[in-house]
Motif scaffolding. Structure first.
Motif, PDB file in Angstrom:
ATOM      1  N   VAL A  69      -1.484   2.899   7.288  1.00 39.54           N
ATOM      2  CA  VAL A  69      -1.357   1.709   6.439  1.00 39.54           C
ATOM      3  C   VAL A  69      -0.952   0.559   7.353  1.00 39.54           C
ATOM      4  O   VAL A  69       0.095   0.602   7.979  1.00 39.54           O
ATOM      5  CB  VAL A  69      -0.289   1.905   5.341  1.00 39.54           C
ATOM      6  CG1 VAL A  69      -0.180   0.652   4.485  1.00 39.54           C
ATOM      7  CG2 VAL A  69      -0.593   3.106   4.489  1.00 39.54           C
ATOM      8  N   HIS A  70      -1.789  -0.452   7.435  1.00 38.40           N
ATOM      9  CA  HIS A  70      -1.498  -1.589   8.310  1.00 38.40           C
ATOM     10  C   HIS A  70      -0.546  -2.572   7.630  1.00 38.40           C
ATOM     11  O   HIS A  70       0.359  -3.097   8.254  1.00 38.40           O
ATOM     12  CB  HIS A  70      -2.800  -2.289   8.712  1.00 38.40           C
ATOM     13  CG  HIS A  70      -2.608  -3.429   9.644  1.00 38.40           C
ATOM     14  ND1 HIS A  70      -2.310  -3.261  10.976  1.00 38.40           N
ATOM     15  CD2 HIS A  70      -2.632  -4.754   9.439  1.00 38.40           C
ATOM     16  CE1 HIS A  70      -2.178  -4.438  11.550  1.00 38.40           C
ATOM     17  NE2 HIS A  70      -2.370  -5.367  10.635  1.00 38.40           N
ATOM     18  N   SER A  71      -0.779  -2.823   6.350  1.00 40.49           N
ATOM     19  CA  SER A  71       0.106  -3.726   5.613  1.00 40.49           C
ATOM     20  C   SER A  71       0.026  -3.405   4.122  1.00 40.49           C
ATOM     21  O   SER A  71      -0.885  -2.706   3.671  1.00 40.49           O
ATOM     22  CB  SER A  71      -0.258  -5.196   5.854  1.00 40.49           C
ATOM     23  OG  SER A  71      -1.536  -5.490   5.342  1.00 40.49           O
ATOM     24  N   MET A  72       1.002  -3.948   3.404  1.00 34.71           N
ATOM     25  CA  MET A  72       1.100  -3.706   1.963  1.00 34.71           C
ATOM     26  C   MET A  72       1.471  -5.027   1.304  1.00 34.71           C
ATOM     27  O   MET A  72       2.419  -5.679   1.721  1.00 34.71           O
ATOM     28  CB  MET A  72       2.180  -2.648   1.731  1.00 34.71           C
ATOM     29  CG  MET A  72       2.466  -2.360   0.292  1.00 34.71           C
ATOM     30  SD  MET A  72       3.843  -1.218   0.107  1.00 34.71           S
ATOM     31  CE  MET A  72       3.031   0.308   0.337  1.00 34.71           C
ATOM     32  N   ASP A  73       0.723  -5.418   0.288  1.00 40.02           N
ATOM     33  CA  ASP A  73       1.022  -6.646  -0.448  1.00 40.02           C
ATOM     34  C   ASP A  73       1.533  -6.254  -1.829  1.00 40.02           C
ATOM     35  O   ASP A  73       0.798  -5.700  -2.638  1.00 40.02           O
ATOM     36  CB  ASP A  73      -0.224  -7.514  -0.563  1.00 40.02           C
ATOM     37  CG  ASP A  73       0.061  -8.881  -1.164  1.00 40.02           C
ATOM     38  OD1 ASP A  73       0.870  -8.968  -2.125  1.00 40.02           O
ATOM     39  OD2 ASP A  73      -0.509  -9.868  -0.686  1.00 40.02           O
ATOM     40  N   VAL A  74       2.811  -6.543  -2.077  1.00 34.90           N
ATOM     41  CA  VAL A  74       3.435  -6.215  -3.363  1.00 34.90           C
ATOM     42  C   VAL A  74       3.822  -7.494  -4.116  1.00 34.90           C
ATOM     43  O   VAL A  74       4.729  -7.478  -4.937  1.00 34.90           O
ATOM     44  CB  VAL A  74       4.659  -5.285  -3.178  1.00 34.90           C
ATOM     45  CG1 VAL A  74       4.231  -3.943  -2.637  1.00 34.90           C
ATOM     46  CG2 VAL A  74       5.712  -5.921  -2.305  1.00 34.90           C
ATOM     47  N   SER A  75       3.123  -8.591  -3.855  1.00 35.79           N
ATOM     48  CA  SER A  75       3.442  -9.851  -4.532  1.00 35.79           C
ATOM     49  C   SER A  75       3.230  -9.744  -6.037  1.00 35.79           C
ATOM     50  O   SER A  75       3.855 -10.459  -6.803  1.00 35.79           O
ATOM     51  CB  SER A  75       2.638 -11.010  -3.941  1.00 35.79           C
ATOM     52  OG  SER A  75       1.256 -10.730  -3.987  1.00 35.79           O
TER      53      SER A  75
END
Length: 164
Positions: A69-75
């Protein structure tokens, strides 16, 4: 790498010291938080854990077959974006970390996505290294905006790791 995540309540009065609410000892690659106070940890084995603000584990998801997983967006904590850079793919999950869908970034001809983030209107911001452009796509992956080649603005070669 060991991460220790401490949740702290900061007092509005400067004289009172901050109180530790809870801590989450874990061995992980990175963590992020949403606007509801939940903590998401990407473990070193690429499993994803969700903790509530008190440090109690709520969910565990295992998408290890996809790789790192390179990044996670939880906005938007009810629709979470997981970016898999090596696959050029985004996995969309619900608030329980169950998969809702996936977006193959090769289909709209984004060949080298370096960073991905959700847009305010549920679209997708993508920085494409192949043409050095920041691009905005609708949820159905139709190109809406693009920045133009960033090399025309600077002599530096940028490789962003996240979009905020």
């Amino acid at each position: 790498m060991w991460l220790t995540i401490g949740l702290v309540i900061v007092s509005s009065v400067l004289i009172e010291p901050a109180k530790k609410v809870s801590s989450i000892p874990c061995s992980g690659n990175f963590f992020t938080t949403d606007n509801l106070g939940n903590v998401y940890v990407v473990q070193s084995d690429n499993s994803i854990e969700k903790f509530n603000p008190k440090g109690i584990r709520l969910n565990l998801a295992n998408y290890k077959i996809k790789g790192k997983v390179h990044s996670m967006d939880v906005s938007n904590p009810f629709e979470i974006y997981l970016f898999y850079k090596d696959l050029n793919q985004v996995i969309i999950t619900d608030n329980q970390l169950s998969q809702l869908g996936e977006i193959n970034l090769n289909k709209p001809e984004v060949f080298q996505a370096a960073a991905v983030a959700r847009s305010y209107d549920n679209g997708l911001w993508i920085f494409d290294l192949s043409d050095m452009q920041l691009k905005k796509y609708s949820k159905d992956m139709k190109l809406q905006l693009q920045s133009g080649n960033m090399r025309s603005f600077t002599d530096e070669i940028a490789e962003p790791i996240s979009i905020v």
